[in-house]
Scaffold this motif. Structure first.
Motif, PDB file in Angstrom:
ATOM      1  N   CYS A 126       9.686  10.164  -7.822  1.00  0.00           N
ATOM      2  CA  CYS A 126       9.609  10.906  -9.091  1.00  0.00           C
ATOM      3  C   CYS A 126       9.782  12.396  -8.867  1.00  0.00           C
ATOM      4  O   CYS A 126      10.425  13.081  -9.663  1.00  0.00           O
ATOM      5  CB  CYS A 126       8.248  10.667  -9.750  1.00  0.00           C
ATOM      6  SG  CYS A 126       8.156   9.117 -10.592  1.00  0.00           S
ATOM      7  N   ILE A 162       5.672   8.168  -6.115  1.00  0.00           N
ATOM      8  CA  ILE A 162       5.373   9.570  -6.425  1.00  0.00           C
ATOM      9  C   ILE A 162       6.456  10.472  -5.833  1.00  0.00           C
ATOM     10  O   ILE A 162       6.987  11.371  -6.499  1.00  0.00           O
ATOM     11  CB  ILE A 162       3.987   9.967  -5.880  1.00  0.00           C
ATOM     12  CG1 ILE A 162       2.883   9.299  -6.710  1.00  0.00           C
ATOM     13  CG2 ILE A 162       3.804  11.487  -5.900  1.00  0.00           C
ATOM     14  CD1 ILE A 162       1.483   9.455  -6.138  1.00  0.00           C
ATOM     15  N   ARG A 218      10.300   8.885 -15.201  1.00  0.00           N
ATOM     16  CA  ARG A 218       9.126   9.094 -14.340  1.00  0.00           C
ATOM     17  C   ARG A 218       7.953   8.223 -14.777  1.00  0.00           C
ATOM     18  O   ARG A 218       7.266   7.610 -13.961  1.00  0.00           O
ATOM     19  CB  ARG A 218       8.698  10.572 -14.402  1.00  0.00           C
ATOM     20  CG  ARG A 218       9.461  11.476 -13.446  1.00  0.00           C
ATOM     21  CD  ARG A 218       9.084  12.916 -13.651  1.00  0.00           C
ATOM     22  NE  ARG A 218       9.538  13.744 -12.553  1.00  0.00           N
ATOM     23  CZ  ARG A 218       9.635  15.067 -12.603  1.00  0.00           C
ATOM     24  NH1 ARG A 218       9.293  15.717 -13.706  1.00  0.00           N
ATOM     25  NH2 ARG A 218      10.044  15.749 -11.562  1.00  0.00           N
ATOM     26  N   LEU A 219       7.703   8.181 -16.078  1.00  0.00           N
ATOM     27  CA  LEU A 219       6.570   7.390 -16.567  1.00  0.00           C
ATOM     28  C   LEU A 219       6.775   5.905 -16.266  1.00  0.00           C
ATOM     29  O   LEU A 219       5.824   5.185 -15.957  1.00  0.00           O
ATOM     30  CB  LEU A 219       6.375   7.616 -18.073  1.00  0.00           C
ATOM     31  CG  LEU A 219       5.825   8.985 -18.461  1.00  0.00           C
ATOM     32  CD1 LEU A 219       5.740   9.110 -19.981  1.00  0.00           C
ATOM     33  CD2 LEU A 219       4.449   9.233 -17.838  1.00  0.00           C
ATOM     34  N   PHE A 224       0.812  -1.221   0.000  1.00  0.00           N
ATOM     35  CA  PHE A 224       0.000   0.000   0.000  1.00  0.00           C
ATOM     36  C   PHE A 224       0.846   1.272   0.000  1.00  0.00           C
ATOM     37  O   PHE A 224       0.412   2.312  -0.470  1.00  0.00           O
ATOM     38  CB  PHE A 224      -0.929   0.004   1.222  1.00  0.00           C
ATOM     39  CG  PHE A 224      -2.165  -0.820   1.038  1.00  0.00           C
ATOM     40  CD1 PHE A 224      -3.130  -0.879   2.025  1.00  0.00           C
ATOM     41  CD2 PHE A 224      -2.359  -1.566  -0.114  1.00  0.00           C
ATOM     42  CE1 PHE A 224      -4.283  -1.640   1.860  1.00  0.00           C
ATOM     43  CE2 PHE A 224      -3.503  -2.327  -0.292  1.00  0.00           C
ATOM     44  CZ  PHE A 224      -4.469  -2.367   0.705  1.00  0.00           C
ATOM     45  N   MET A 272       5.802   5.485 -12.689  1.00  0.00           N
ATOM     46  CA  MET A 272       4.352   5.633 -12.505  1.00  0.00           C
ATOM     47  C   MET A 272       3.604   4.409 -13.039  1.00  0.00           C
ATOM     48  O   MET A 272       2.551   4.028 -12.512  1.00  0.00           O
ATOM     49  CB  MET A 272       3.861   6.904 -13.200  1.00  0.00           C
ATOM     50  CG  MET A 272       4.341   8.186 -12.518  1.00  0.00           C
ATOM     51  SD  MET A 272       3.711   8.402 -10.807  1.00  0.00           S
ATOM     52  CE  MET A 272       5.045   7.700  -9.855  1.00  0.00           C
ATOM     53  N   ALA A 286       3.658   2.193 -10.233  1.00  0.00           N
ATOM     54  CA  ALA A 286       2.807   2.681  -9.136  1.00  0.00           C
ATOM     55  C   ALA A 286       1.349   2.290  -9.358  1.00  0.00           C
ATOM     56  O   ALA A 286       0.631   1.974  -8.416  1.00  0.00           O
ATOM     57  CB  ALA A 286       2.940   4.193  -9.022  1.00  0.00           C
ATOM     58  N   VAL A 287       0.925   2.295 -10.622  1.00  0.00           N
ATOM     59  CA  VAL A 287      -0.472   1.971 -10.932  1.00  0.00           C
ATOM     60  C   VAL A 287      -0.713   0.465 -10.912  1.00  0.00           C
ATOM     61  O   VAL A 287      -1.745  -0.005 -10.422  1.00  0.00           O
ATOM     62  CB  VAL A 287      -0.856   2.559 -12.306  1.00  0.00           C
ATOM     63  CG1 VAL A 287      -2.195   2.018 -12.775  1.00  0.00           C
ATOM     64  CG2 VAL A 287      -0.908   4.078 -12.230  1.00  0.00           C
ATOM     65  N   LEU A 327       2.628   5.745  -3.194  1.00  0.00           N
ATOM     66  CA  LEU A 327       3.000   7.043  -2.607  1.00  0.00           C
ATOM     67  C   LEU A 327       4.513   7.226  -2.625  1.00  0.00           C
ATOM     68  O   LEU A 327       5.017   8.324  -2.897  1.00  0.00           O
ATOM     69  CB  LEU A 327       2.486   7.121  -1.161  1.00  0.00           C
ATOM     70  CG  LEU A 327       0.991   6.828  -0.996  1.00  0.00           C
ATOM     71  CD1 LEU A 327       0.596   6.832   0.479  1.00  0.00           C
ATOM     72  CD2 LEU A 327       0.162   7.856  -1.766  1.00  0.00           C
ATOM     73  N   ILE A 336      -0.108  -2.968  -7.155  1.00  0.00           N
ATOM     74  CA  ILE A 336      -1.104  -3.515  -6.233  1.00  0.00           C
ATOM     75  C   ILE A 336      -2.043  -4.496  -6.946  1.00  0.00           C
ATOM     76  O   ILE A 336      -2.265  -5.605  -6.447  1.00  0.00           O
ATOM     77  CB  ILE A 336      -1.883  -2.397  -5.508  1.00  0.00           C
ATOM     78  CG1 ILE A 336      -0.934  -1.642  -4.562  1.00  0.00           C
ATOM     79  CG2 ILE A 336      -3.061  -2.951  -4.726  1.00  0.00           C
ATOM     80  CD1 ILE A 336      -1.561  -0.442  -3.867  1.00  0.00           C
ATOM     81  N   PRO A 337      -2.604  -4.155  -8.110  1.00  0.00           N
ATOM     82  CA  PRO A 337      -3.428  -5.151  -8.822  1.00  0.00           C
ATOM     83  C   PRO A 337      -2.659  -6.426  -9.154  1.00  0.00           C
ATOM     84  O   PRO A 337      -3.203  -7.528  -9.031  1.00  0.00           O
ATOM     85  CB  PRO A 337      -3.837  -4.413 -10.104  1.00  0.00           C
ATOM     86  CG  PRO A 337      -3.783  -2.976  -9.754  1.00  0.00           C
ATOM     87  CD  PRO A 337      -2.675  -2.837  -8.779  1.00  0.00           C
TER      88      PRO A 337
END
Lengths: 56, 568
Positions: B88, B85, B266-267, B78, B270, B273-274, B82, B277-278
């Motif tokens: 980045c 982010i 950065r991308l 979890f 990210m 980051a997205v 954060l 968790i899934p």
């Protein structure tokens, strides 16, 4: 005698303003990208919480 | 496994390694060897970052974690979005601006040489320990289940990754990771689909059963500090663990500082980051569905069948055999109650549903107690036996119920996962040794070609160290937890070093150096004294390092401006 760091061929970085552009549709600033990612995180937690509540 | 499985395994592993080695065998200079091609885009970076973190332990051990404990382990991640982010926004621009090879070079510029060496040393110690585990862990499981010789399994996988990482450097790592991830995802997706097809219940009923047996426990808001996985340990402890791992561990930093631009790096982060968790949710869910599957199918009392068969031979009273029969009877009774439970649910009879569910749960507790007793007896007869079989659950399912060809693909996926994270680790260990120690302390004025050769030798050295560790080590407990525990003990202090470097300009190198040493000692003492969730040590180590740094600097008086290096 030059310090070793001076022997490094520098990576040619693009101009700073190019790095400020995200290149993404709708998310034009990095702040919006971070908010989007944070939103995805909140959504993941809510989905997991819903599963926990429904099936507990 | 049959010939088809073996062919799929061997051909895929050798083909990827050979392609990666051949395609990346030439290097222009040290930057090219350590950082790769400067045209690396965000998708390659994103896959590389994910592949570096997701070792074989993730894909073998995590489903076992889901089988035993349900979904609660997902909370461990979890804090990660954060943390990424923050990385980045703060860490990455510094690394790019300073054009560093390693994260610890930054410490040297901000503080001084001794702090740089301390940071690099903590990394080498922690990653060096972990490197042996990530070779040993999948090898012990696969050799046990497949009947291969453990030492040959370790040597085969270890040598393969050493060869292409030494020859190809960072580019070989990134290139091979792309294809290895493709194999992993296709294998895991196929296993998930086949499992759902073979499940003798609908998906809704499967979730009902899993929920009834407390496996759908993804979010827990408990504040009990002894509870290992909760929303709070994941968010706070996980935040600090991820900040340290992704922000300061060279095995990750090296993957994303090689991007063609700050935007691409950065991308790539990210992207992770997205999706992280899934992704972890689905791997844990796979384990939960395997649990449901084994409520309907005969479940072995102990998934490590090799260890069980050996234990039966050393069981003079026949106690284990009796327990096995008792377990089978309890399992059959449980299945009866589960069928009654589902029938009542379909008929809409709430009272009968509640009764049957309670009976099924009681039967489950009984069969679980029999299983635990069997593990106790095994350990009493042979104290050297590993009584936790969670790491063997998924492999047992694959070998017992999946078609040939797919078995080979999944075993290849496990090896691919082992190789991809190992490659990134060795690349990072070699880079840090070359840049932070060899070039910085021993040979400061050599050519790029010399440093490339030195990097290759150091990468080979660390590969052989990891192999030696794996060949002579013996492990305890669930492996994915062992890896996270080792990380949590070291990462907090390293993160503290970097946070002070970024945000507390008035703290000098001397103050933070001593603060880091004292904090690390404190974490070791607390780890062996307390019984709190290991995730808290990330926070404790970091907080102690930052606070002690401030305290020591205050006691020393304001730092001399000359000793506070200016970092743009």
């Amino acid at each position: 005698m030059k310090p070793p760091e001076a022997n490094i061929l520098p990576v040619e970085a693009p101009p700073e303003n190019e790095d400020e552009l995200t290149g993404l549709p709708l998310l034009h600033s990095w702040r919006s990208v971070y908010l989007f990612v944070f939103g995805c995180f909140v959504l993941s937690v809510l989905v997991l919480l819903a599963l926990t509540v429904i099936y507990s | 496994m049959n010939f088809l499985d073996l062919a799929v395994l061997v051909c895929s592993m050798l083909a990827i390694a050979a392609y990666g080695t051949w395609h990346t065998r030439r290097h222009r200079d040290l930057s090219h060897y350590l950082r790769g091609d400067e045209r690396v885009g965000w998708l390659t970076i994103g896959i590389s970052v994910a592949a570096t973190q997701a070792s074989a332990i993730t894909f073998i051990s995590t489903p076992g974690q889901g089988f035993e404990s349900g979904l609660d382990f997902v909370q461990n991640y979890f804090g990660m979005p954060l943390a990424l982010i923050l990385i980045c926004a703060v860490f990455l621009p510094f690394y790019r601006r300073l054009n560093v090879y390693t994260a610890y070079e930054f410490l040297g510029r901000r503080f001084d040489a001794k702090t740089r060496l301390l940071g690099a040393s903590l990394f080498l110690l922690q990653r060096g320990l972990a490197a042996g585990i990530t070779i040993y862990a999948p090898a012990i499981i696969l050799s046990t289940v497949l009947g291969w010789r453990l030492d040959l399994t370790i040597i085969f996988s270890g040598l393969l990754v050493i060869i292409y990482t030494v020859i190809g450097g960072s580019r070989a790592v990134s290139l091979t990771q792309k294809y290895q991830m493709a194999i992993i995802f296709s294998g895991m997706a196929a296993a998930f689909i086949i499992l759902l097809i073979k499940l003798p219940a609908t998906i809704g009923d499967a979730f009902t059963i899993a929920g009834g047996f407390k496996k759908i426990n993804a979010v827990n808001f408990s504040v009990d500090p002894h509870r290992r996985y909760t929303f709070w340990t994941g968010l706070l402890g996980g935040l600090f663990l991820s900040l340290s791992y992704f922000g300061t561990d060279q095995s990750q930093v090296q993957r994303y500082i090689s991007g063609s631009s700050l935007r691409e790096s950065r991308l790539g982060l990210m992207f992770n980051a997205v999706l992280k968790i899934p992704m972890q949710f689905f791997i844990l869910l796979l384990g939960v569905m395997v649990f449901v599957f084994y409520q309907f199918e005969p479940q072995p009392i102990f998934f490590n069948q090799s260890a069980w068969n050996q234990a039966l031979q050393h069981d003079p009273n026949g106690k284990l055999q009796m327990l096995e029969q008792e377990f089978e009877a309890a399992h059959a009774q449980k299945l009866q109650f589960i069928r009654q439970w589902l029938d009542a649910k379909h008929n809409g009879d709430r009272a009968a549903t509640a009764t049957a569910q309670a009976q099924a749960l009681a039967a489950f507790d009984h069969s679980d107690a029999v299983r635990a007793e069997a593990q106790t007896v095994m350990q009493a007869n042979d104290p050297g036996v590993k009584s936790n079989d969670a790491d063997y659950v998924f492999v047992s399912f694959i070998l017992g119920y999946l078609p040939h060809g797919l078995i080979g693909l999944l075993i290849a996926a496990f090896f691919a996962a082992a190789l991809q994270s190992k490659a990134a680790e060795l690349n990072a260990l070699g880079s840090t040794t070359t840049v932070d120690f060899y070039r910085h302390l021993i040979k400061r004025d050599a050519t790029d070609a010399h440093y490339v050769i030195a990097s290759k030798w150091f990468t080979l050295f660390w590969g052989l160290v990891a192999l030696a560790f794996a060949l002579f080590a013996n492990l305890v407990e669930n492996l994915i937890q062992a890896i996270n525990i080792v990380g949590s003990v070291f990462y907090g202090v390293v993160l503290g070093l970097f946070l002070v470097a970024f945000f507390l300009k008035r703290v000098s190198g001397t103050a933070i150096f001593w603060a880091a040493l004292v904090s690390q000692a404190l974490v070791f003492i607390l780890y062996f004294s307390l019984s709190i969730s290991y995730l808290w040590y990330n926070f404790i180590g970091c907080a102690a390092c930052v606070l002690l740094g401030l305290a020591i600097q205050t006691a020393m008086g304001p730092a001399d401006k000359a000793t506070l290096a200016s970092v743009p």
